[in-house]
Design a protein around this motif. Structure first.
Motif, PDB file in Angstrom:
ATOM      1  N   GLY A   1       0.792  -1.220   0.000  1.00  0.00           N
ATOM      2  CA  GLY A   1       0.000   0.000   0.000  1.00  0.00           C
ATOM      3  C   GLY A   1       0.822   1.267   0.000  1.00  0.00           C
ATOM      4  O   GLY A   1       0.272   2.360  -0.153  1.00  0.00           O
ATOM      5  N   THR A   2       2.138   1.137   0.164  1.00  0.00           N
ATOM      6  CA  THR A   2       3.028   2.304   0.204  1.00  0.00           C
ATOM      7  C   THR A   2       3.964   2.327  -0.997  1.00  0.00           C
ATOM      8  O   THR A   2       4.023   3.309  -1.733  1.00  0.00           O
ATOM      9  CB  THR A   2       3.838   2.318   1.514  1.00  0.00           C
ATOM     10  N   LEU A   3       4.696   1.250  -1.210  1.00  0.00           N
ATOM     11  CA  LEU A   3       5.569   1.163  -2.383  1.00  0.00           C
ATOM     12  C   LEU A   3       4.898   0.444  -3.547  1.00  0.00           C
ATOM     13  O   LEU A   3       5.352   0.566  -4.692  1.00  0.00           O
ATOM     14  CB  LEU A   3       6.873   0.451  -2.026  1.00  0.00           C
ATOM     15  N   ALA A   4       3.831  -0.297  -3.272  1.00  0.00           N
ATOM     16  CA  ALA A   4       3.063  -0.960  -4.333  1.00  0.00           C
ATOM     17  C   ALA A   4       1.679  -1.304  -3.791  1.00  0.00           C
ATOM     18  O   ALA A   4       1.515  -1.546  -2.593  1.00  0.00           O
ATOM     19  CB  ALA A   4       3.770  -2.223  -4.820  1.00  0.00           C
ATOM     20  N   ASP A   5       0.717  -1.349  -4.682  1.00  0.00           N
ATOM     21  CA  ASP A   5      -0.650  -1.715  -4.305  1.00  0.00           C
ATOM     22  C   ASP A   5      -0.792  -3.228  -4.446  1.00  0.00           C
ATOM     23  O   ASP A   5      -1.239  -3.742  -5.467  1.00  0.00           O
ATOM     24  CB  ASP A   5      -1.658  -0.996  -5.189  1.00  0.00           C
ATOM     25  N   THR A   6      -0.406  -3.933  -3.391  1.00  0.00           N
ATOM     26  CA  THR A   6      -0.378  -5.391  -3.410  1.00  0.00           C
ATOM     27  C   THR A   6      -1.629  -6.026  -2.795  1.00  0.00           C
ATOM     28  O   THR A   6      -1.774  -7.250  -2.845  1.00  0.00           O
ATOM     29  CB  THR A   6       0.843  -5.895  -2.630  1.00  0.00           C
ATOM     30  N   LEU A   7      -2.515  -5.224  -2.220  1.00  0.00           N
ATOM     31  CA  LEU A   7      -3.649  -5.795  -1.496  1.00  0.00           C
ATOM     32  C   LEU A   7      -4.524  -6.718  -2.355  1.00  0.00           C
ATOM     33  O   LEU A   7      -4.921  -7.794  -1.889  1.00  0.00           O
ATOM     34  CB  LEU A   7      -4.492  -4.692  -0.863  1.00  0.00           C
ATOM     35  N   PRO A   8      -4.862  -6.357  -3.606  1.00  0.00           N
ATOM     36  CA  PRO A   8      -5.668  -7.284  -4.410  1.00  0.00           C
ATOM     37  C   PRO A   8      -5.014  -8.662  -4.557  1.00  0.00           C
ATOM     38  O   PRO A   8      -5.696  -9.689  -4.513  1.00  0.00           O
ATOM     39  CB  PRO A   8      -5.782  -6.570  -5.756  1.00  0.00           C
ATOM     40  N   LEU A   9      -3.696  -8.686  -4.702  1.00  0.00           N
ATOM     41  CA  LEU A   9      -2.982  -9.960  -4.819  1.00  0.00           C
ATOM     42  C   LEU A   9      -3.017 -10.724  -3.503  1.00  0.00           C
ATOM     43  O   LEU A   9      -3.223 -11.949  -3.479  1.00  0.00           O
ATOM     44  CB  LEU A   9      -1.536  -9.701  -5.241  1.00  0.00           C
ATOM     45  N   ILE A  10      -2.800 -10.030  -2.400  1.00  0.00           N
ATOM     46  CA  ILE A  10      -2.806 -10.681  -1.093  1.00  0.00           C
ATOM     47  C   ILE A  10      -4.178 -11.280  -0.802  1.00  0.00           C
ATOM     48  O   ILE A  10      -4.294 -12.439  -0.367  1.00  0.00           O
ATOM     49  CB  ILE A  10      -2.393  -9.678  -0.005  1.00  0.00           C
ATOM     50  N   TYR A  11      -5.238 -10.507  -1.037  1.00  0.00           N
ATOM     51  CA  TYR A  11      -6.590 -11.023  -0.824  1.00  0.00           C
ATOM     52  C   TYR A  11      -6.859 -12.238  -1.710  1.00  0.00           C
ATOM     53  O   TYR A  11      -7.405 -13.255  -1.257  1.00  0.00           O
ATOM     54  CB  TYR A  11      -7.629  -9.940  -1.120  1.00  0.00           C
ATOM     55  N   ARG A  12      -6.499 -12.139  -2.972  1.00  0.00           N
ATOM     56  CA  ARG A  12      -6.744 -13.237  -3.914  1.00  0.00           C
ATOM     57  C   ARG A  12      -6.038 -14.509  -3.461  1.00  0.00           C
ATOM     58  O   ARG A  12      -6.620 -15.609  -3.484  1.00  0.00           O
ATOM     59  CB  ARG A  12      -6.257 -12.817  -5.307  1.00  0.00           C
ATOM     60  N   SER A  13      -4.791 -14.390  -3.032  1.00  0.00           N
ATOM     61  CA  SER A  13      -4.007 -15.562  -2.639  1.00  0.00           C
ATOM     62  C   SER A  13      -4.549 -16.184  -1.358  1.00  0.00           C
ATOM     63  O   SER A  13      -4.702 -17.412  -1.264  1.00  0.00           O
ATOM     64  CB  SER A  13      -2.534 -15.169  -2.474  1.00  0.00           C
ATOM     65  N   PHE A  14      -4.828 -15.355  -0.369  1.00  0.00           N
ATOM     66  CA  PHE A  14      -5.366 -15.881   0.883  1.00  0.00           C
ATOM     67  C   PHE A  14      -6.751 -16.514   0.677  1.00  0.00           C
ATOM     68  O   PHE A  14      -7.038 -17.580   1.226  1.00  0.00           O
ATOM     69  CB  PHE A  14      -5.466 -14.778   1.935  1.00  0.00           C
ATOM     70  N   CYS A  15      -7.615 -15.866  -0.083  1.00  0.00           N
ATOM     71  CA  CYS A  15      -8.967 -16.400  -0.307  1.00  0.00           C
ATOM     72  C   CYS A  15      -8.910 -17.795  -0.902  1.00  0.00           C
ATOM     73  O   CYS A  15      -9.647 -18.702  -0.480  1.00  0.00           O
ATOM     74  CB  CYS A  15      -9.762 -15.468  -1.225  1.00  0.00           C
ATOM     75  N   GLU A  16      -8.029 -17.986  -1.880  1.00  0.00           N
ATOM     76  CA  GLU A  16      -7.920 -19.291  -2.521  1.00  0.00           C
ATOM     77  C   GLU A  16      -7.374 -20.339  -1.552  1.00  0.00           C
ATOM     78  O   GLU A  16      -7.854 -21.485  -1.514  1.00  0.00           O
ATOM     79  CB  GLU A  16      -7.035 -19.193  -3.752  1.00  0.00           C
ATOM     80  N   VAL A  17      -6.378 -19.960  -0.756  1.00  0.00           N
ATOM     81  CA  VAL A  17      -5.803 -20.910   0.199  1.00  0.00           C
ATOM     82  C   VAL A  17      -6.825 -21.300   1.266  1.00  0.00           C
ATOM     83  O   VAL A  17      -6.971 -22.484   1.606  1.00  0.00           O
ATOM     84  CB  VAL A  17      -4.536 -20.323   0.848  1.00  0.00           C
ATOM     85  N   PHE A  18      -7.553 -20.317   1.791  1.00  0.00           N
ATOM     86  CA  PHE A  18      -8.570 -20.649   2.798  1.00  0.00           C
ATOM     87  C   PHE A  18      -9.702 -21.472   2.183  1.00  0.00           C
ATOM     88  O   PHE A  18     -10.285 -22.333   2.864  1.00  0.00           O
ATOM     89  CB  PHE A  18      -9.108 -19.373   3.436  1.00  0.00           C
ATOM     90  N   ARG A  19     -10.006 -21.233   0.920  1.00  0.00           N
ATOM     91  CA  ARG A  19     -11.046 -22.021   0.267  1.00  0.00           C
ATOM     92  C   ARG A  19     -10.621 -23.480   0.153  1.00  0.00           C
ATOM     93  O   ARG A  19     -11.432 -24.398   0.359  1.00  0.00           O
ATOM     94  CB  ARG A  19     -11.339 -21.458  -1.125  1.00  0.00           C
ATOM     95  N   ARG A  20      -9.342 -23.687  -0.152  1.00  0.00           N
ATOM     96  CA  ARG A  20      -8.865 -25.054  -0.346  1.00  0.00           C
ATOM     97  C   ARG A  20      -8.612 -25.793   0.963  1.00  0.00           C
ATOM     98  O   ARG A  20      -8.888 -26.990   1.078  1.00  0.00           O
ATOM     99  CB  ARG A  20      -7.564 -25.048  -1.157  1.00  0.00           C
ATOM    100  N   PHE A  21      -8.067 -25.086   1.958  1.00  0.00           N
ATOM    101  CA  PHE A  21      -7.566 -25.777   3.146  1.00  0.00           C
ATOM    102  C   PHE A  21      -8.269 -25.412   4.452  1.00  0.00           C
ATOM    103  O   PHE A  21      -8.099 -26.107   5.446  1.00  0.00           O
ATOM    104  CB  PHE A  21      -6.062 -25.487   3.311  1.00  0.00           C
ATOM    105  N   GLY A  22      -9.019 -24.336   4.460  1.00  0.00           N
ATOM    106  CA  GLY A  22      -9.604 -23.858   5.703  1.00  0.00           C
ATOM    107  C   GLY A  22     -10.951 -24.489   6.015  1.00  0.00           C
ATOM    108  O   GLY A  22     -11.604 -25.072   5.154  1.00  0.00           O
ATOM    109  N   GLU A  23     -11.355 -24.336   7.258  1.00  0.00           N
ATOM    110  CA  GLU A  23     -12.658 -24.816   7.694  1.00  0.00           C
ATOM    111  C   GLU A  23     -13.748 -23.801   7.351  1.00  0.00           C
ATOM    112  O   GLU A  23     -14.937 -24.131   7.372  1.00  0.00           O
ATOM    113  CB  GLU A  23     -12.640 -25.090   9.193  1.00  0.00           C
TER     114      GLU A  23
END
Length: 215
Positions: free
Chosen positions: A11-33
């Motif tokens: 959010g300061t040197l790059a707008d990475t939040l969309p990537l972070i959300y996308r990656s976490f959402c997919e991981v929680f979908r696959r492995f989370g309860e």
């Protein structure tokens, strides 16, 4: 006068939040309860990605979840991360001026290295402190103090730049000047609690502020 400029990353040197959300959402979908939306993921920000996954997922799938997260982070980086040429120009300019340039971020060493490589920031940052190297995360000042020790920097010669209130809180706790930025925000309305020493919605305006203060 300033000699050391420390930046938050996401959010300061790059707008990475969309990537972070996308990656976490997919991981929680696959492995989370349970599946988490962006707000649920943001509520867990602070520690590096590995720690977030360890706190949220069953132990037996952690290694696979880690591998999938970083695979997704690299695979979708170019498409989802928004950078700004003015930021790279700022880092180049700081290096030319002889300033110490550091990053203090809660993201882990592995994702930080991926982003630095793909955004062309290798060689533009002198020292990285990531969430991998510290035990207490922002708003605690530990990462900033670690970077200052590396550079031999005094508080009065140092500024910390970030896009969130926890960045300002960490900078103030470390005794350094603080700058709040929102140049990647959709709405260029910067709001921080506590108030930083300066606030900028444009990179060029921040550079002019630095020009008056660099040693």
């Amino acid at each position: 006068m300033l000699r050391t400029v420390l930046f938050d990353f996401d959010g300061t040197l790059a707008d990475t939040l969309p990537l972070i959300y996308r990656s976490f959402c997919e991981v929680f979908r696959r492995f989370g309860e349970e599946e988490l939306d962006d707000a649920g993921i943001a509520a867990r920000f602070g520690p590096p990605e590995e720690v977030i996954l360890e706190r949220c997922l069953p132990r037996h799938c952690l290694q696979q979840a880690h591998d999938v997260y970083f695979q997704l982070y690299r695979e979708h980086h170019t498409r989802l991360v928004r950078s700004d040429e003015a930021v790279l120009e700022l880092l180049n300019w700081l290096k030319e001026r002889g300033a110490n340039v550091g990053v203090v971020t809660g993201k882990g060493r592995r994702s930080a290295a991926i982003s630095a490589e793909l955004l062309g920031m290798d060689g533009l940052v002198d020292w990285w402190v990531t969430g991998t190297e510290i035990k207490r995360y922002k708003p605690e000042p530990d990462g900033i103090r670690l970077a200052m020790r590396h550079f031999g920097a005094r508080p009065e010669e140092t500024v910390y730049v970030g896009d969130m209130s926890v960045d300002v809180m960490a900078g103030k706790a470390a005794g350094v000047s603080t700058v709040g930025v929102c140049w990647f925000a959709k709405e260029k309305t910067c709001s921080f609690q506590p108030e930083p020493d300066a606030v900028f919605s444009e990179v060029k305006a921040f550079r002019r502020w630095l020009e008056e203060r660099l040693d």
